[in-house]
Scaffold this motif. Structure first.
Motif, PDB file in Angstrom:
ATOM      1  N   VAL A 178       0.839  -1.202   0.000  1.00  0.00           N
ATOM      2  CA  VAL A 178       0.000   0.000   0.000  1.00  0.00           C
ATOM      3  C   VAL A 178       0.874   1.253   0.000  1.00  0.00           C
ATOM      4  O   VAL A 178       0.622   2.202  -0.752  1.00  0.00           O
ATOM      5  CB  VAL A 178      -0.973  -0.014   1.201  1.00  0.00           C
ATOM      6  N   ALA A 179       1.923   1.259   0.826  1.00  0.00           N
ATOM      7  CA  ALA A 179       2.828   2.414   0.871  1.00  0.00           C
ATOM      8  C   ALA A 179       3.519   2.625  -0.475  1.00  0.00           C
ATOM      9  O   ALA A 179       3.672   3.761  -0.936  1.00  0.00           O
ATOM     10  CB  ALA A 179       3.861   2.223   1.975  1.00  0.00           C
ATOM     11  N   ASP A 180       3.919   1.536  -1.127  1.00  0.00           N
ATOM     12  CA  ASP A 180       4.563   1.626  -2.438  1.00  0.00           C
ATOM     13  C   ASP A 180       3.586   2.204  -3.469  1.00  0.00           C
ATOM     14  O   ASP A 180       3.948   3.065  -4.265  1.00  0.00           O
ATOM     15  CB  ASP A 180       5.053   0.243  -2.869  1.00  0.00           C
ATOM     16  N   PHE A 181       2.341   1.733  -3.442  1.00  0.00           N
ATOM     17  CA  PHE A 181       1.323   2.255  -4.350  1.00  0.00           C
ATOM     18  C   PHE A 181       1.090   3.746  -4.102  1.00  0.00           C
ATOM     19  O   PHE A 181       1.020   4.543  -5.042  1.00  0.00           O
ATOM     20  CB  PHE A 181       0.014   1.476  -4.195  1.00  0.00           C
ATOM     21  N   ASN A 182       0.982   4.127  -2.819  1.00  0.00           N
ATOM     22  CA  ASN A 182       0.771   5.534  -2.482  1.00  0.00           C
ATOM     23  C   ASN A 182       1.926   6.400  -2.975  1.00  0.00           C
ATOM     24  O   ASN A 182       1.720   7.496  -3.497  1.00  0.00           O
ATOM     25  CB  ASN A 182       0.607   5.708  -0.966  1.00  0.00           C
ATOM     26  N   ARG A 183       3.142   5.903  -2.809  1.00  0.00           N
ATOM     27  CA  ARG A 183       4.322   6.656  -3.225  1.00  0.00           C
ATOM     28  C   ARG A 183       4.346   6.851  -4.746  1.00  0.00           C
ATOM     29  O   ARG A 183       4.622   7.938  -5.240  1.00  0.00           O
ATOM     30  CB  ARG A 183       5.593   5.929  -2.783  1.00  0.00           C
ATOM     31  N   LYS A 184       4.012   5.804  -5.477  1.00  0.00           N
ATOM     32  CA  LYS A 184       4.073   5.867  -6.941  1.00  0.00           C
ATOM     33  C   LYS A 184       2.911   6.651  -7.557  1.00  0.00           C
ATOM     34  O   LYS A 184       3.067   7.276  -8.599  1.00  0.00           O
ATOM     35  CB  LYS A 184       4.109   4.460  -7.530  1.00  0.00           C
ATOM     36  N   HIS A 232       0.715   8.793  -5.743  1.00  0.00           N
ATOM     37  CA  HIS A 232       0.314   9.938  -4.930  1.00  0.00           C
ATOM     38  C   HIS A 232      -1.107   9.765  -4.403  1.00  0.00           C
ATOM     39  O   HIS A 232      -1.866  10.723  -4.288  1.00  0.00           O
ATOM     40  CB  HIS A 232       0.448  11.250  -5.710  1.00  0.00           C
ATOM     41  N   ALA A 233      -1.460   8.507  -4.089  1.00  0.00           N
ATOM     42  CA  ALA A 233      -2.768   8.199  -3.521  1.00  0.00           C
ATOM     43  C   ALA A 233      -2.674   8.281  -1.996  1.00  0.00           C
ATOM     44  O   ALA A 233      -1.591   8.408  -1.440  1.00  0.00           O
ATOM     45  CB  ALA A 233      -3.210   6.798  -3.956  1.00  0.00           C
ATOM     46  N   GLY A 234      -3.784   8.181  -1.351  1.00  0.00           N
ATOM     47  CA  GLY A 234      -3.802   8.246   0.108  1.00  0.00           C
ATOM     48  C   GLY A 234      -4.470   7.031   0.719  1.00  0.00           C
ATOM     49  O   GLY A 234      -5.203   7.141   1.701  1.00  0.00           O
ATOM     50  N   LEU A 235      -4.223   5.848   0.135  1.00  0.00           N
ATOM     51  CA  LEU A 235      -4.836   4.644   0.679  1.00  0.00           C
ATOM     52  C   LEU A 235      -4.281   4.347   2.071  1.00  0.00           C
ATOM     53  O   LEU A 235      -3.112   4.605   2.354  1.00  0.00           O
ATOM     54  CB  LEU A 235      -4.558   3.439  -0.223  1.00  0.00           C
ATOM     55  N   VAL A 236      -5.136   3.789   2.929  1.00  0.00           N
ATOM     56  CA  VAL A 236      -4.727   3.403   4.274  1.00  0.00           C
ATOM     57  C   VAL A 236      -4.939   1.907   4.413  1.00  0.00           C
ATOM     58  O   VAL A 236      -6.070   1.413   4.274  1.00  0.00           O
ATOM     59  CB  VAL A 236      -5.525   4.168   5.352  1.00  0.00           C
ATOM     60  N   PHE A 237      -3.857   1.180   4.661  1.00  0.00           N
ATOM     61  CA  PHE A 237      -3.915  -0.278   4.819  1.00  0.00           C
ATOM     62  C   PHE A 237      -4.838  -0.640   5.975  1.00  0.00           C
ATOM     63  O   PHE A 237      -4.784  -0.035   7.041  1.00  0.00           O
ATOM     64  CB  PHE A 237      -2.504  -0.818   5.089  1.00  0.00           C
ATOM     65  N   LYS A 238      -5.688  -1.648   5.751  1.00  0.00           N
ATOM     66  CA  LYS A 238      -6.583  -2.126   6.798  1.00  0.00           C
ATOM     67  C   LYS A 238      -6.251  -3.563   7.178  1.00  0.00           C
ATOM     68  O   LYS A 238      -6.021  -3.852   8.345  1.00  0.00           O
ATOM     69  CB  LYS A 238      -8.036  -2.019   6.354  1.00  0.00           C
ATOM     70  N   ASP A 239      -6.206  -4.479   6.181  1.00  0.00           N
ATOM     71  CA  ASP A 239      -6.041  -5.887   6.517  1.00  0.00           C
ATOM     72  C   ASP A 239      -5.659  -6.700   5.275  1.00  0.00           C
ATOM     73  O   ASP A 239      -5.964  -6.300   4.159  1.00  0.00           O
ATOM     74  CB  ASP A 239      -7.360  -6.439   7.070  1.00  0.00           C
ATOM     75  N   VAL A 240      -5.006  -7.843   5.511  1.00  0.00           N
ATOM     76  CA  VAL A 240      -4.781  -8.836   4.463  1.00  0.00           C
ATOM     77  C   VAL A 240      -5.920  -9.834   4.566  1.00  0.00           C
ATOM     78  O   VAL A 240      -6.111 -10.453   5.613  1.00  0.00           O
ATOM     79  CB  VAL A 240      -3.419  -9.552   4.638  1.00  0.00           C
ATOM     80  N   LEU A 241      -6.692  -9.979   3.497  1.00  0.00           N
ATOM     81  CA  LEU A 241      -7.836 -10.892   3.511  1.00  0.00           C
ATOM     82  C   LEU A 241      -7.432 -12.309   3.145  1.00  0.00           C
ATOM     83  O   LEU A 241      -7.859 -13.268   3.791  1.00  0.00           O
ATOM     84  CB  LEU A 241      -8.923 -10.379   2.566  1.00  0.00           C
ATOM     85  N   THR A 242      -6.643 -12.445   2.077  1.00  0.00           N
ATOM     86  CA  THR A 242      -6.136 -13.758   1.666  1.00  0.00           C
ATOM     87  C   THR A 242      -4.735 -13.581   1.111  1.00  0.00           C
ATOM     88  O   THR A 242      -4.373 -12.492   0.660  1.00  0.00           O
ATOM     89  CB  THR A 242      -7.011 -14.427   0.577  1.00  0.00           C
ATOM     90  N   VAL A 243      -3.971 -14.664   1.129  1.00  0.00           N
ATOM     91  CA  VAL A 243      -2.628 -14.626   0.552  1.00  0.00           C
ATOM     92  C   VAL A 243      -2.280 -16.008   0.015  1.00  0.00           C
ATOM     93  O   VAL A 243      -2.598 -17.022   0.620  1.00  0.00           O
ATOM     94  CB  VAL A 243      -1.573 -14.127   1.570  1.00  0.00           C
ATOM     95  N   THR A 244      -1.684 -16.007  -1.176  1.00  0.00           N
ATOM     96  CA  THR A 244      -1.155 -17.235  -1.764  1.00  0.00           C
ATOM     97  C   THR A 244       0.303 -16.993  -2.104  1.00  0.00           C
ATOM     98  O   THR A 244       0.720 -15.863  -2.330  1.00  0.00           O
ATOM     99  CB  THR A 244      -1.938 -17.660  -3.028  1.00  0.00           C
ATOM    100  N   GLU A 245       1.071 -18.082  -2.126  1.00  0.00           N
ATOM    101  CA  GLU A 245       2.506 -17.980  -2.366  1.00  0.00           C
ATOM    102  C   GLU A 245       2.918 -18.952  -3.456  1.00  0.00           C
ATOM    103  O   GLU A 245       2.396 -20.057  -3.560  1.00  0.00           O
ATOM    104  CB  GLU A 245       3.276 -18.317  -1.091  1.00  0.00           C
ATOM    105  N   GLN A 246       3.872 -18.541  -4.245  1.00  0.00           N
ATOM    106  CA  GLN A 246       4.495 -19.406  -5.232  1.00  0.00           C
ATOM    107  C   GLN A 246       6.005 -19.275  -5.041  1.00  0.00           C
ATOM    108  O   GLN A 246       6.591 -18.233  -5.326  1.00  0.00           O
ATOM    109  CB  GLN A 246       4.098 -19.019  -6.653  1.00  0.00           C
ATOM    110  N   ALA A 247       6.614 -20.329  -4.521  1.00  0.00           N
ATOM    111  CA  ALA A 247       8.049 -20.303  -4.246  1.00  0.00           C
ATOM    112  C   ALA A 247       8.831 -20.644  -5.504  1.00  0.00           C
ATOM    113  O   ALA A 247       8.431 -21.483  -6.297  1.00  0.00           O
ATOM    114  CB  ALA A 247       8.400 -21.289  -3.142  1.00  0.00           C
ATOM    115  N   ALA A 248       9.963 -19.976  -5.651  1.00  0.00           N
ATOM    116  CA  ALA A 248      10.885 -20.258  -6.753  1.00  0.00           C
ATOM    117  C   ALA A 248      12.229 -20.599  -6.121  1.00  0.00           C
ATOM    118  O   ALA A 248      13.186 -19.837  -6.219  1.00  0.00           O
ATOM    119  CB  ALA A 248      10.996 -19.063  -7.686  1.00  0.00           C
ATOM    120  N   GLY A 249      12.270 -21.693  -5.429  1.00  0.00           N
ATOM    121  CA  GLY A 249      13.480 -22.068  -4.715  1.00  0.00           C
ATOM    122  C   GLY A 249      13.537 -21.379  -3.375  1.00  0.00           C
ATOM    123  O   GLY A 249      12.571 -20.784  -2.912  1.00  0.00           O
TER     124      GLY A 249
END
Length: 116
Positions: free
Chosen positions: A46-52, A54-71
């Motif tokens: 969210v901070a990276d998006f805001n920086r790029k 110039h938005a003012g989003l405020v992080f609230k929560d992670v709802l879901t997450v998936t991972e793909q490992a490459a080693g």
């Protein structure tokens, strides 16, 4: 931005994705979304998006997450995030995690419907 820097950034963004595609590994759902590292990754995106943008989003929560490992050196995470606002808004973001650099990089950040 100088063309050489753009080319380097493009190379750095595509290299991990090509390595993942070559391995053919699938995505794995992570059940514990309240892990501090996962939360930090969402806040970072969210901070990276805001920086790029110039938005003012405020992080609230992670709802879901998936991972793909490459080693053992890198992983790709797909996070479904909730941000504060009226009405509540959600975003999907892809975060590349480079273990050997102790570095995260956001490769996409897209508005999605809130679910989950």
């Amino acid at each position: 931005m100088r063309p050489q820097i753009l080319l380097l950034l493009l190379f750095l963004a595509v290299l991990p994705l090509s390595a993942i595609a070559a391995r053919g590994q699938g995505w794995k759902q992570i059940e514990v979304v309240d892990d501090p590292r996962i939360k930090s990754m969402g806040e970072f995106a969210v901070a990276d998006f805001n920086r790029k943008s110039h938005a003012g989003l405020v992080f609230k929560d992670v709802l879901t997450v998936t991972e793909q490992a490459a080693g053992s050196e890198q992983s790709t995470y797909l996070l479904h995030l909730a941000v504060e606002g009226e009405p509540p808004r959600c975003y999907d973001t892809v975060v590349l995690a480079f273990v050997w650099l102790d570095h995260w990089e956001v490769s996409s950040f897209d508005s999605k419907s809130c679910q989950g």
